[in-house]
Write a protein that holds these residues in place. Structure first.
Motif, PDB file in Angstrom:
ATOM      1  N   LEU A  32       0.804  -1.221   0.000  1.00 46.64           N
ATOM      2  CA  LEU A  32       0.000   0.000   0.000  1.00 46.64           C
ATOM      3  C   LEU A  32       0.839   1.273   0.000  1.00 46.64           C
ATOM      4  CD1 LEU A  32      -2.914   1.052   0.057  1.00 46.64           C
ATOM      5  CD2 LEU A  32      -2.656   1.213   2.518  1.00 46.64           C
ATOM      6  N   PRO A  33       1.795   1.452   0.910  1.00 45.87           N
ATOM      7  CA  PRO A  33       2.602   2.674   0.842  1.00 45.87           C
ATOM      8  C   PRO A  33       3.437   2.757  -0.433  1.00 45.87           C
ATOM      9  CG  PRO A  33       2.954   1.563   2.927  1.00 45.87           C
ATOM     10  CD  PRO A  33       2.126   0.669   2.092  1.00 45.87           C
ATOM     11  N   VAL A  38       4.360   5.301  -5.653  1.00 47.83           N
ATOM     12  CA  VAL A  38       4.579   5.196  -7.097  1.00 47.83           C
ATOM     13  C   VAL A  38       3.520   5.973  -7.867  1.00 47.83           C
ATOM     14  CG1 VAL A  38       4.517   3.592  -9.040  1.00 47.83           C
ATOM     15  CG2 VAL A  38       5.873   3.062  -7.043  1.00 47.83           C
ATOM     16  N   GLY A  39       2.276   5.883  -7.438  1.00 44.51           N
ATOM     17  CA  GLY A  39       1.214   6.615  -8.117  1.00 44.51           C
ATOM     18  C   GLY A  39       1.426   8.123  -8.088  1.00 44.51           C
ATOM     19  N   LEU A  43       2.588  10.416 -11.382  1.00 44.10           N
ATOM     20  CA  LEU A  43       1.750  11.542 -11.770  1.00 44.10           C
ATOM     21  C   LEU A  43       2.540  12.852 -11.748  1.00 44.10           C
ATOM     22  CD1 LEU A  43      -1.112  12.408 -12.537  1.00 44.10           C
ATOM     23  CD2 LEU A  43      -1.556  12.731 -10.103  1.00 44.10           C
ATOM     24  N   ALA A  44       3.362  13.034 -10.727  1.00 45.91           N
ATOM     25  CA  ALA A  44       4.192  14.240 -10.656  1.00 45.91           C
ATOM     26  C   ALA A  44       5.201  14.281 -11.802  1.00 45.91           C
ATOM     27  CB  ALA A  44       4.922  14.306  -9.317  1.00 45.91           C
ATOM     28  N   TRP A  45       5.789  13.133 -12.135  1.00 39.46           N
ATOM     29  CA  TRP A  45       6.743  13.079 -13.248  1.00 39.46           C
ATOM     30  C   TRP A  45       6.064  13.437 -14.562  1.00 39.46           C
ATOM     31  CZ3 TRP A  45       7.300  10.337 -17.791  1.00 39.46           C
ATOM     32  CH2 TRP A  45       8.563  10.395 -18.387  1.00 39.46           C
ATOM     33  N   VAL A  69      10.464  12.774  -3.862  1.00 40.50           N
ATOM     34  CA  VAL A  69      10.152  13.434  -2.591  1.00 40.50           C
ATOM     35  C   VAL A  69       8.641  13.456  -2.364  1.00 40.50           C
ATOM     36  CG1 VAL A  69      10.263  15.642  -1.375  1.00 40.50           C
ATOM     37  CG2 VAL A  69      12.265  14.789  -2.578  1.00 40.50           C
ATOM     38  N   LEU A  70       7.885  13.814  -3.388  1.00 41.80           N
ATOM     39  CA  LEU A  70       6.425  13.856  -3.252  1.00 41.80           C
ATOM     40  C   LEU A  70       5.836  12.467  -3.002  1.00 41.80           C
ATOM     41  CD1 LEU A  70       5.457  16.385  -6.071  1.00 41.80           C
ATOM     42  CD2 LEU A  70       5.469  16.773  -3.607  1.00 41.80           C
ATOM     43  N   GLY A  71       6.341  11.466  -3.694  1.00 40.36           N
ATOM     44  CA  GLY A  71       5.864  10.103  -3.489  1.00 40.36           C
ATOM     45  C   GLY A  71       6.158   9.588  -2.093  1.00 40.36           C
ATOM     46  N   THR A  72       7.351   9.874  -1.597  1.00 37.09           N
ATOM     47  CA  THR A  72       7.711   9.456  -0.250  1.00 37.09           C
ATOM     48  C   THR A  72       6.855  10.176   0.783  1.00 37.09           C
ATOM     49  OG1 THR A  72       9.968   9.060  -1.002  1.00 37.09           O
ATOM     50  CG2 THR A  72       9.629   9.239   1.372  1.00 37.09           C
TER      51      THR A  72
END
Length: 100
Positions: A32-33, A38-39, A43-45, A69-72
């Motif tokens: 889940l995390p 990754v999602g 999306l940010a990429w 950074v955003l994904g983490t």
């Protein structure tokens, strides 16, 4: 496309590290995390590449670092939220069952 692959692999690893470091990780699945990370990172990429940040001199690092950074951060937020709410709901259910 290589940068997306690296971003995805780095955020999957970060998502699993976030899961492993959570003391309530038995309340939800290990993927889940990592999946949330990754999602959000993909999306940010996509947004950054569509905006043209991948090809600007001096800003080529932006689509490599910011999605990770955003994904983490999204994985951490999800773990904090899910850990607290799932633990509370499990305690309420157990209390209701034991009172019967």
């Amino acid at each position: 496309m290589l940068s997306l692959t690296i971003v995805v692999l780095a955020t999957v690893a970060a998502g699993f590290v976030v899961w492993a470091n959570d003391k309530r990780h038995s309340k939800y699945g290990a993927a889940l995390p990592a999946g949330i990370a990754v999602g959000v990172a993909a999306l940010a990429w996509i947004i950054l590449m569509a905006a043209g940040f991948g090809y600007l001199p001096g800003l080529t690092w932006l689509p490599w670092i910011l999605p990770v950074v955003l994904g983490t951060a999204a994985a951490i937020a999800a773990v904090v939220y899910l850990g607290r709410t799932r633990a509370r709901h499990d305690t309420e259910r157990l209390t209701a069952v034991l009172r019967r």
